[in-house]
Scaffold this motif. Structure first.
Motif, PDB file in Angstrom:
ATOM      1  N   UNK A  89       0.822  -1.206   0.000  1.00 35.12           N
ATOM      2  CA  UNK A  89       0.000   0.000   0.000  1.00 35.12           C
ATOM      3  C   UNK A  89       0.857   1.258   0.000  1.00 35.12           C
ATOM      4  N   UNK A  90       1.817   1.341   0.909  1.00 34.14           N
ATOM      5  CA  UNK A  90       2.676   2.532   0.933  1.00 34.14           C
ATOM      6  C   UNK A  90       3.500   2.643  -0.350  1.00 34.14           C
ATOM      7  N   UNK A  91       4.168   1.563  -0.836  1.00 29.86           N
ATOM      8  CA  UNK A  91       4.886   1.691  -2.116  1.00 29.86           C
ATOM      9  C   UNK A  91       3.984   2.095  -3.277  1.00 29.86           C
ATOM     10  N   UNK A  92       2.749   1.550  -3.337  1.00 29.69           N
ATOM     11  CA  UNK A  92       1.823   1.949  -4.403  1.00 29.69           C
ATOM     12  C   UNK A  92       1.454   3.426  -4.286  1.00 29.69           C
ATOM     13  N   UNK A  93       1.248   3.889  -3.066  1.00 28.40           N
ATOM     14  CA  UNK A  93       0.928   5.305  -2.877  1.00 28.40           C
ATOM     15  C   UNK A  93       2.122   6.197  -3.211  1.00 28.40           C
ATOM     16  N   UNK A  94       3.333   5.699  -2.975  1.00 26.60           N
ATOM     17  CA  UNK A  94       4.528   6.454  -3.372  1.00 26.60           C
ATOM     18  C   UNK A  94       4.570   6.620  -4.891  1.00 26.60           C
ATOM     19  N   UNK A  95       4.184   5.565  -5.610  1.00 26.71           N
ATOM     20  CA  UNK A  95       4.128   5.663  -7.072  1.00 26.71           C
ATOM     21  C   UNK A  95       3.100   6.704  -7.516  1.00 26.71           C
ATOM     22  N   UNK A  96       1.958   6.746  -6.822  1.00 31.66           N
ATOM     23  CA  UNK A  96       0.938   7.740  -7.145  1.00 31.66           C
ATOM     24  C   UNK A  96       1.488   9.145  -6.952  1.00 31.66           C
ATOM     25  N   UNK A  97       2.198   9.352  -5.842  1.00 29.89           N
ATOM     26  CA  UNK A  97       2.788  10.667  -5.578  1.00 29.89           C
ATOM     27  C   UNK A  97       3.784  11.036  -6.676  1.00 29.89           C
TER      28      UNK A  97
END
Length: 639
Positions: A549-557
């Protein structure tokens, strides 16, 4: 081979060894007459819902079939996940075959025997898991729950003969058995491999109702029809396959249909509770195998696409008395279907689930994915509330509630409860077990109170703040209105605040007070199995946050980049980009003095500060949603 179905070959396969043919001679005859079945596998289900699968050659199985059926096989615990039970220094787990349930053959469509042109099959034997002297698997818990429920209901009926009058049974001595039935509705998403789709287009398609119950086409139609055909061969009695609300229009290219992403549902007939839970796992695997073989990707995730409807697995629960004459009588259906909503047993069972749902819910929704689906606006239940119907003559189909009474005036045997919260990955064995424990708690309370049907209807229909003999004073449990029309604050006040994260949900189970004792009643759930389940859920929650979840959200950012140029810039561009960039820094960019939000979540998870990590996860989810919406709006303002 599956693409061009040879019905003669597939009709000649062994699909099932029914429970009445589990003597050694019948098993040997079935396997020796079907050499395409080359392996045997014992299928135990751990507390995380994972099924064991080991390939034992049929020849080895038949050499010592007596010992295999009696003692099963031993594992060192590495093939099942039972934390806090099977430890490194005490890892012995026995996998014991269940001879009282149907056994199905799992075929590998990618591995065809060139001698007979038949796919290689594995006989899957549902099994129990034993560690030391304790039965610790999901199937073991369900077995105890079924036995406990039957014993208590029979005793309650014996002590309260007026129940027989309610359902139209002449004498207690006419009852041979109590049967618990269940069925699930399997929703899932299918798409062409490696394709991605704009979330906004999915949302628009859903609002336009472009997919719901529409005609299937191409590979999806073929795979759906093949799946239903095979389900019939296995004896699952499929009832319907159709498109669901989610999906996007197909694109056409190079003279044929190209990209697509669609949501489907497949339903089949109910079975007794243990069989229904086993069938749920087998059918899910069958769907995936056939769709994959047809070149399609399938996901059973509860919320694979943000902003559109997730995938549910509505779970139906019914109770019937089997009479010595062979007749079945539904214990939820009153003798006069239009004069009462249901029987005393029905009221007690429904109120028991509602009152105890805080400790049932962790077994229904134990993952980030599950809770992502349970949000307002997508026909997924968020409130602990039921619906009976606007009147006794008008059955309810209120889709905004958690659990509803389903009735068919022309078929009393069809009366049942539909629990709408489970998703395709919910562990049906534990869902049914927890519900049965809640149901018997409510049934006992109803008959201890000696309440009339009118009093039971009033109890279930009580308003917030009214005293009840069983249901909580400051809660409302019934609504015939759309609960989503209420504000979130009002819903929380009336029906209780729903868990926002896995940790919120697990804390309910960890505390629970008197409600938690409902799970432990008569040893159905044990302290050891609940602790193991809780540990499994927490570890999965932590690992998903850290690893996905955090790595995926980092990609979104990272994907939210400035796109306007000095030559094409407006004051709105500047304002929006400043908001976006400020949020990007807050989420992901740390400094010497301040950690980013992502870093704070990681630190709290690693330090086991789960209360704080849960609060920060909620904030992260809200910020990411806001960031995406801002960035969509910002991009739309560019030439």
């Amino acid at each position: 081979m599956l693409r061009h179905l040879n019905e003669d070959i597939y009709s000649s396969l062994l699909y099932c060894i029914p429970k009445n043919q589990h003597d050694e001679e019948s098993i040997k005859n079935a396997l020796l007459s079907h050499p395409e079945v080359e392996f045997v596998s014992l299928a135990g289900v751990d507390l995380g819902g994972q099924e064991t699968d080991e390939k034992i050659p049929v020849e080895l199985f038949l050499e010592d079939i007596s010992e295999f059926l009696k003692a099963g096989i031993q594992t060192d615990g590495s093939s099942v996940y039972l934390p806090e039970i099977a430890s490194l220094n005490d890892a012995k787990v026995m996998i014991l075959p269940d001879k009282d349930i149907n056994w199905y053959v799992d075929y590998n469509f990618d591995n065809v025997n060139t001698a007979n042109y038949k796919p290689v099959g594995t006989l899957r034997i549902p099994a129990f898991l034993k560690h030391g002297s304790e039965q610790v698997g999901s199937r073991d818990i369900l077995k105890r729950a079924i036995e406990n429920f039957k014993t208590e209901v029979v005793e309650i009926i014996k002590e309260n003969p007026h129940v027989l009058e309610e359902v139209g049974i002449a004498s207690f001595d006419d009852i041979e058995d109590v049967i618990i039935t269940s069925a699930t509705e399997m929703e899932f998403w299918v798409n062409t491999p490696t394709d991605t789709v704009d979330e906004e287009q999915l949302s628009i398609s859903q609002s336009l109702k472009e997919q719901y119950w529409k005609r299937t086409r191409g590979e999806v139609r073929t795979a759906l029809e093949r799946t239903i055909w095979f389900m019939g061969k296995y004896g699952f009695e499929p009832e319907m396959g159709h498109k669901e609300v989610g999906g996007v229009r197909r694109r056409i290219g190079l003279g044929r249909e190209g990209h697509f992403m669609e949501q489907l549902e497949i339903d089949w007939k109910y079975s007794e509770a243990m069989q229904a839970a086993d069938n749920d796992i087998f059918v899910r695997d069958l769907i995936e195998d056939i769709f994959n073989f047809c070149g399609l990707e399938v996901t059973f995730d509860a919320k694979p696409n943000e902003g559109v409807a997730g995938s549910g697995k509505h779970t139906h629960l019914g109770i019937a008395a089997k009479l010595k004459s062979g007749k079945f009588v539904n214990l939820f259906s009153p003798k006069d279907m239009k004069s009462e909503y249901m029987t005393s047993i029905g009221y007690g069972a429904l109120m028991g689930i509602l009152r105890n749902y805080e400790v049932i819910n962790p077994f229904v929704s134990s993952t980030n994915d599950a809770l992502n689906r349970l949000k307002p606006g997508f026909e997924a239940p968020v409130c602990i509330v039921t619906s009976l119907g606007r009147s006794k003559e008008e059955p309810s189909r209120n889709r905004s509630i958690l659990i509803g009474l389903i009735k068919d005036f022309n078929n009393p045997l069809a009366t049942r409860f539909e629990l709408r919260a489970p998703n395709p990955h919910s562990n049906t064995h534990l869902v049914i077990s927890a519900c049965l424990q809640g149901m018997i708690d409510g049934i006992r309370a109803v008959f201890d109170q000696k309440a009339t049907l009118a009093e039971l209807e009033a109890e279930l229909s009580k308003k917030y703040g009214d005293e009840g003999f069983y249901l909580e004073k400051f809660r409302q449990y019934r609504s015939e209105e759309d609960v989503y029309e209420l504000s979130q604050e009002e819903r929380n006040r009336l029906f209780g605040t729903p868990p926002r994260t896995v940790w919120d949900n697990i804390v309910s189970c960890k505390g629970g007070g008197e409600k938690r004792k409902t799970l432990y009643h008569n040893g159905v759930f044990t302290e050891k199995t609940v602790i193991s389940f809780r540990y499994t859920a927490i570890q999965r929650w932590v690992n998903e946050l850290l690893g996905r979840i955090i790595p995926n959200n980092m990609d979104i950012v990272r994907e939210c980049k400035k796109v306007h140029t000095e030559g094409d810039i407006s004051d709105l561009d500047v304002v929006m980009w400043n908001k976006i960039n400020t949020m990007r820094w807050y989420l992901m960019k740390g400094s010497m003095d301040t950690d980013s939000l992502f870093a704070r979540i990681k630190r709290n998870l690693e330090e086991k500060n789960f209360d704080q990590a849960s609060e920060l996860q909620v904030e992260m989810s809200e910020k990411i949603t806001e960031l995406k919406e801002l960035y969509y709006a910002y991009k739309k303002n560019q030439f």
